[in-house]
Design a protein around this motif. Structure first.
Motif, short mmCIF file in Angstrom:
data_model
loop_
_atom_site.label_atom_id
_atom_site.label_comp_id
_atom_site.label_asym_id
_atom_site.label_seq_id
_atom_site.Cartn_x
_atom_site.Cartn_y
_atom_site.Cartn_z
N ALA A 1 0.83 -1.21 0.00
CA ALA A 1 0.00 0.00 0.00
C ALA A 1 0.87 1.26 0.00
O ALA A 1 0.59 2.23 -0.72
CB ALA A 1 -0.92 -0.01 1.21
N GLU A 2 1.94 1.24 0.79
CA GLU A 2 2.82 2.42 0.84
C GLU A 2 3.49 2.66 -0.50
O GLU A 2 3.65 3.80 -0.93
CB GLU A 2 3.87 2.25 1.94
N SER A 3 3.85 1.59 -1.19
CA SER A 3 4.50 1.82 -2.49
C SER A 3 3.46 2.30 -3.50
O SER A 3 3.75 3.13 -4.36
CB SER A 3 5.30 0.60 -2.95
N ASN A 4 2.21 1.86 -3.37
CA ASN A 4 1.16 2.41 -4.23
C ASN A 4 0.93 3.90 -3.94
O ASN A 4 0.72 4.70 -4.85
CB ASN A 4 -0.15 1.63 -4.05
N ALA A 5 0.97 4.26 -2.65
CA ALA A 5 0.76 5.66 -2.29
C ALA A 5 1.86 6.54 -2.89
O ALA A 5 1.61 7.63 -3.40
CB ALA A 5 0.73 5.81 -0.77
N ARG A 6 3.09 6.03 -2.87
CA ARG A 6 4.21 6.81 -3.47
C ARG A 6 3.99 6.94 -4.97
O ARG A 6 4.08 8.02 -5.54
CB ARG A 6 5.55 6.11 -3.20
N ALA A 7 3.65 5.82 -5.60
CA ALA A 7 3.50 5.83 -7.07
C ALA A 7 2.35 6.75 -7.51
O ALA A 7 2.41 7.33 -8.59
CB ALA A 7 3.26 4.41 -7.57
N LEU A 8 1.33 6.86 -6.67
CA LEU A 8 0.16 7.64 -7.06
C LEU A 8 0.17 9.04 -6.45
O LEU A 8 -0.81 9.79 -6.54
CB LEU A 8 -1.13 6.89 -6.70
N GLY A 9 1.28 9.41 -5.81
CA GLY A 9 1.47 10.80 -5.38
C GLY A 9 0.72 11.17 -4.11
O GLY A 9 0.43 12.35 -3.90
N THR A 10 0.40 10.20 -3.24
CA THR A 10 -0.31 10.56 -2.00
C THR A 10 0.51 10.20 -0.76
O THR A 10 -0.05 10.16 0.36
CB THR A 10 -1.67 9.81 -1.90
#
Ligand SMILES: C[S@@+](CC[C@H](N)C(=O)[O-])C[C@H]1O[C@@H](n2cnc3c(N)ncnc32)[C@H](O)[C@@H]1O
Length: 303
Positions: free
Chosen positions: A163-172
């Motif tokens: 989830a944290e890597s998704n948050a980084r990739a999606l700018g949040t």
């Protein structure tokens, strides 16, 4: 016909056909559709564009990647895990066996939360996503409500890393706080405007009969809701009452037969106006409640 060895040149058209036949020969459902998705993703086109790309020859690295995908699909691994991503509300989330594959009904849960609990697009609000998995709910809420502070919890450290890597990739990354805790552990009382959750809600005895792609590949902790499917919701309801401000909302994804039981659970925990809402297929899949004021709100005094 099986897939040509990665070293042999192959056209997109032949690769699709060979993969479909390989999957059919292993009794994999929807073999042709899976083959089309796998090849289209490989050459970075939409599935509909495959027809016009039919004569294109796959290069060596693509042939090697396709052979690896073929093996995983032939073992009935879910397509999204094999591709490594899933689309959710128009955004691409990395996806692997650390977390549940984001589902279309969960997109509906997010849209319902935005409509009923977070209608003001610029409000400064605090929202928790309990059991964040891939982060699809928390990150989508953060992107749709730019002034919201989002807390995303999970008991799986592996899911939180995804989830944290998704948050980084999606700018949040700066706006979603990820915590490895049980439910809402450590959240201050009366501090949240909304709790949104797609908890594990499948009845344990039903798990063995689930589609193999779900049962054998998705994390059990994301699915198993205990004997009646309601173990997590039963504990989450009072925890959410404590963490929400009076008037704050809870929104849950639930199993389609669980509406009456969840309505009772939420009402007993202290939620008012509990409603069970249908999904687009008219199955009762969402529960919504509002944290009651502990005593009726006082009107102007009469003296
Ligand atoms: C059904 S999955 C939902 C994942 C994601 N929110 C989605 O909708 O795709 C449930 C998630 O809840 C997590 N979980 C299970 N029990 C939990 C608990 N007591 N506290 C926090 N998270 C929990 C699981 O690890 C899993 O990631």
């Amino acid at each position: 016909m099986t897939l040509p060895a990665p070293a042999a040149p192959v056209s997109v058209r032949d690769a699709v056909q060979a993969l479909a036949r390989t999957l059919e020969s292993r009794d994999i459902d929807e073999a042709l559709a899976l083959a089309e998705w796998a090849v289209a993703d490989l050459i970075r086109v939409g599935r509909a564009e495959l027809r016009t790309e039919g004569a294109r020859v796959l290069n060596g690295p693509d042939r090697a990647r396709l052979a690896e995908r073929a093996e995983r699909l032939a073992a009935d691994e879910p397509l999204q895990y094999v591709l490594g991503h899933a689309d959710f509300l128009g955004r691409r989330f990395a996806c692997d066996a650390r977390a549940l594959i984001p589902r279309p009904e969960t997109e509906e849960l997010v849209l319902t939360a935005l409509r009923l609990a977070l209608p003001d697009p610029i409000a400064t609000v605090r929202v928790a996503d309990v059991g964040t998995g891939s982060g699809c709910i928390a990150i989508s809420l953060a992107l749709e409500r730019p002034n919201a502070a989002i807390l995303a919890t999970d008991t799986s450290a592996a899911a939180l890393a995804l989830a944290e890597s998704n948050a980084r990739a999606l700018g949040t990354a700066g706006r979603v706080r990820f915590l490895c805790v049980d439910l809402l552990g450590g959240t201050a009382p009366d501090s949240l405007d909304a709790v949104v959750s797609n908890p594990p809600y499948i009845e344990s005895p039903v798990l063995a009969g689930l589609d193999r792609r779900v049962r054998d590949f998705e994390p059990r902790a994301a699915l198993d809701g205990g004997p009646d499917g309601l173990d997590t919701i039963r504990r989450l309801a009072p925890a959410a009452v404590a963490a929400l401000r009076p008037g704050g909302h809870i929104l849950l994804e639930i199993g389609e037969t669980q509406g009456p039981a969840v309505r009772t659970l939420l009402s007993h925990a202290g939620f008012a106006g509990v409603r069970i809402l249908p999904d687009l297929c008219r199955r009762e899949r969402f529960a919504v409640g509002i944290r009651a004021f502990s005593s009726p709100p006082r009107g102007p005094g009469i003296c």
